[in-house]
Design a protein around this motif. Structure first.
Motif, short mmCIF file in Angstrom:
data_model
loop_
_atom_site.label_atom_id
_atom_site.label_comp_id
_atom_site.label_asym_id
_atom_site.label_seq_id
_atom_site.Cartn_x
_atom_site.Cartn_y
_atom_site.Cartn_z
N UNK A 23 0.82 -1.20 0.00
CA UNK A 23 0.00 0.00 0.00
C UNK A 23 0.87 1.27 0.00
N UNK A 24 1.93 1.35 0.83
CA UNK A 24 2.75 2.58 0.77
C UNK A 24 3.35 2.84 -0.61
N UNK A 25 3.81 1.80 -1.30
CA UNK A 25 4.37 1.99 -2.64
C UNK A 25 3.29 2.38 -3.65
N UNK A 26 2.14 1.75 -3.56
CA UNK A 26 1.05 2.07 -4.48
C UNK A 26 0.57 3.50 -4.28
N UNK A 27 0.40 3.90 -3.03
CA UNK A 27 -0.06 5.26 -2.74
C UNK A 27 0.98 6.28 -3.20
N UNK A 45 -0.17 5.29 7.62
CA UNK A 45 -0.49 3.88 7.43
C UNK A 45 -1.97 3.63 7.16
N UNK A 46 -2.79 4.66 7.31
CA UNK A 46 -4.23 4.52 7.06
C UNK A 46 -4.63 4.92 5.64
N UNK A 47 -3.66 5.16 4.75
CA UNK A 47 -3.98 5.51 3.37
C UNK A 47 -4.62 4.32 2.66
N UNK A 48 -5.61 4.64 1.84
CA UNK A 48 -6.31 3.62 1.07
C UNK A 48 -6.65 4.17 -0.31
N UNK A 49 -6.62 3.28 -1.30
CA UNK A 49 -7.05 3.64 -2.64
C UNK A 49 -8.58 3.59 -2.67
N UNK A 50 -9.18 4.50 -3.43
CA UNK A 50 -10.64 4.58 -3.51
C UNK A 50 -11.10 4.03 -4.86
N UNK A 51 -11.94 3.02 -4.82
CA UNK A 51 -12.52 2.47 -6.03
C UNK A 51 -13.61 3.41 -6.53
#
Length: 90
Positions: A23-27, A45-51
């Motif tokens: 997730x850190x690399x993707x964000x 650490x709470x970052x998320x991708x949004x569909x």
């Protein structure tokens, strides 16, 4: 389904590929390449991708996970690849 199968094969067959898809690399990649057009929510650490289910954006996360966004060494241009063949094994 084909895109999801491709992602699973890459994750299963290549431990280095699977290890790179954190997730850190993707964000970080999404933030550095806003033209990919994937929203991110949260911080640290709470970052998320949004569909986004809209037709123009619904496959963006799958394309990201399938490593479809490439940069040419020769022209330094950014590309979206529909299919890839790895030429050099790391």
């Amino acid at each position: 389904m084909a895109k999801m199968s491709s992602i699973k094969r890459s994750m299963d067959d290549d431990p280095a590929y699977a290890a790179a898809m954190t997730m850190p690399k993707l964000v970080a990649y999404v933030h550095a390449h806003p033209h990919i057009d994937i929203d991110v929510v949260g911080a640290g650490e709470d970052c998320r991708l949004v569909f986004d289910p809209s037709p123009a954006r619904r496959f963006q996360i799958l394309k990201l996970l399938d490593d479809d966004f490439l940069r040419s060494v020769l022209t330094e241009r950014e590309y979206e690849a529909g299919s890839k063949v790895q030429t050099i094994q790391n």
